[in-house]
Design a protein around this motif. Sequence first.
Motif, mmCIF file in Angstrom:
data_model
loop_
_atom_site.group_PDB
_atom_site.id
_atom_site.type_symbol
_atom_site.label_atom_id
_atom_site.label_comp_id
_atom_site.label_asym_id
_atom_site.label_seq_id
_atom_site.Cartn_x
_atom_site.Cartn_y
_atom_site.Cartn_z
ATOM 1 N N HIS A 56 0.808 -1.215 0.000
ATOM 2 C CA HIS A 56 0.000 0.000 0.000
ATOM 3 C C HIS A 56 0.844 1.268 0.000
ATOM 4 O O HIS A 56 0.482 2.261 -0.654
ATOM 5 N N GLY A 57 1.956 1.285 0.709
ATOM 6 C CA GLY A 57 2.794 2.477 0.735
ATOM 7 C C GLY A 57 3.261 2.874 -0.655
ATOM 8 O O GLY A 57 3.342 4.063 -0.980
ATOM 9 N N VAL A 58 3.562 1.889 -1.481
ATOM 10 C CA VAL A 58 3.982 2.145 -2.860
ATOM 11 C C VAL A 58 2.818 2.712 -3.665
ATOM 12 O O VAL A 58 2.968 3.666 -4.435
ATOM 13 N N GLN A 59 1.634 2.134 -3.488
ATOM 14 C CA GLN A 59 0.446 2.620 -4.179
ATOM 15 C C GLN A 59 0.113 4.049 -3.767
ATOM 16 O O GLN A 59 -0.162 4.912 -4.603
ATOM 17 N N HIS A 60 0.141 4.296 -2.468
ATOM 18 C CA HIS A 60 -0.316 5.577 -1.935
ATOM 19 C C HIS A 60 0.541 6.737 -2.432
ATOM 20 O O HIS A 60 0.032 7.829 -2.705
ATOM 21 N N GLY A 61 1.837 6.500 -2.548
ATOM 22 C CA GLY A 61 2.717 7.556 -3.018
ATOM 23 C C GLY A 61 2.370 8.037 -4.411
ATOM 24 O O GLY A 61 2.504 9.230 -4.722
ATOM 25 N N LEU A 62 1.890 7.126 -5.271
ATOM 26 C CA LEU A 62 1.505 7.515 -6.631
ATOM 27 C C LEU A 62 0.080 8.056 -6.678
ATOM 28 O O LEU A 62 -0.178 9.088 -7.316
ATOM 29 N N SER A 63 -0.850 7.384 -6.003
ATOM 30 C CA SER A 63 -2.254 7.813 -6.084
ATOM 31 C C SER A 63 -2.432 9.212 -5.515
ATOM 32 O O SER A 63 -3.240 10.000 -6.037
ATOM 33 N N THR A 64 -1.680 9.558 -4.469
ATOM 34 C CA THR A 64 -1.801 10.892 -3.886
ATOM 35 C C THR A 64 -1.275 11.956 -4.840
ATOM 36 O O THR A 64 -1.875 13.034 -4.989
ATOM 37 N N ARG A 65 -0.160 11.672 -5.488
ATOM 38 C CA ARG A 65 0.385 12.636 -6.452
ATOM 39 C C ARG A 65 -0.576 12.866 -7.617
ATOM 40 O O ARG A 65 -0.759 13.999 -8.082
ATOM 41 N N VAL A 66 -1.201 11.802 -8.083
ATOM 42 C CA VAL A 66 -2.140 11.937 -9.202
ATOM 43 C C VAL A 66 -3.418 12.628 -8.748
ATOM 44 O O VAL A 66 -3.997 13.452 -9.490
ATOM 45 N N LYS A 67 -3.873 12.335 -7.543
ATOM 46 C CA LYS A 67 -5.074 12.995 -7.020
ATOM 47 C C LYS A 67 -4.869 14.506 -6.951
ATOM 48 O O LYS A 67 -5.811 15.281 -7.176
ATOM 49 N N THR A 68 -3.654 14.947 -6.644
ATOM 50 C CA THR A 68 -3.377 16.375 -6.595
ATOM 51 C C THR A 68 -3.619 17.030 -7.953
ATOM 52 O O THR A 68 -4.132 18.154 -8.036
ATOM 53 N N ILE A 69 -3.262 16.332 -9.024
ATOM 54 C CA ILE A 69 -3.500 16.853 -10.378
ATOM 55 C C ILE A 69 -4.998 17.056 -10.606
ATOM 56 O O ILE A 69 -5.440 18.104 -11.095
ATOM 57 N N ILE A 70 -5.790 16.056 -10.249
ATOM 58 C CA ILE A 70 -7.237 16.141 -10.433
ATOM 59 C C ILE A 70 -7.820 17.247 -9.561
ATOM 60 O O ILE A 70 -8.667 18.039 -10.001
ATOM 61 N N ASP A 71 -7.376 17.323 -8.311
ATOM 62 C CA ASP A 71 -7.889 18.348 -7.397
ATOM 63 C C ASP A 71 -7.614 19.754 -7.923
ATOM 64 O O ASP A 71 -8.480 20.637 -7.856
ATOM 65 N N HIS A 72 -6.411 19.985 -8.446
ATOM 66 C CA HIS A 72 -6.073 21.311 -8.963
ATOM 67 C C HIS A 72 -6.921 21.653 -10.187
ATOM 68 O O HIS A 72 -7.355 22.802 -10.357
#
Length: 222
Positions: A56-72
């Motif tokens: 999960h730690g590996v997944q979370h590091g990428l999903s959070t970065r991508v979520k930031t793109i969508i949020d912006h």
Amino acid sequence: MEQRSVETQVSQAVDAWLRWLPRWEPATHRGRVAPCRRCIGSPVLSAAGLGADVPHGVQHGLSTRVKTIIDHAVAEYTSRNLPMLQAELDQQAARNRARSYRPSEGLDPEFEGLPLDPDPVPGAPFLFTIGGLAAEVDADIPELPPLTDEAKAALRQEVGLADDYANLIGREVCAVLLHHRLRIQAAVGQYVEPQIAAMLEELTRSLDAPFDPNGDPGLTEP
């Protein structure tokens, strides 16, 4: 948001995650009971090729970065097209700035969105929790003024439009991520899988030899 901009931002997010990945190490503490709502069933992770067999730690590091793109992207769309929702968000942001204790802000992507406190251990209550301290601060801040029924209906409509736009950008992001799957999976094979294999090997050795051969012979089985 233009397609080229989405491609550029996703590429930069993947690049940042690839720079971080060599520093990842398997967690040695007790795992959490509750699943991560950001990662479980995420279409972003599916597009990136990070399945349930990836920590999960590996997944979370990428999903959070991508979520930031969508949020912006959604924030820009809201500021241009959804005045009621933007006003509500501005009021909430002002309320948040009034908080003297904001433990969930300014975190690295690998920790953003995770619970502030570890899962409790039965029979060993915490003296205090970070979440509890933050809730105490929130209790001292006045609530936002109530909305009329008409305003609530209009706000719900704008929230629906924002959700639709978020889904649109999310699909674009996933389409772009498909082009990065090979290098994402190659990095997992280089940095993650060897560490998992080493942990499994160590576990196998401990199960095959549960008693220390250098210890007291009287403690070993006949």
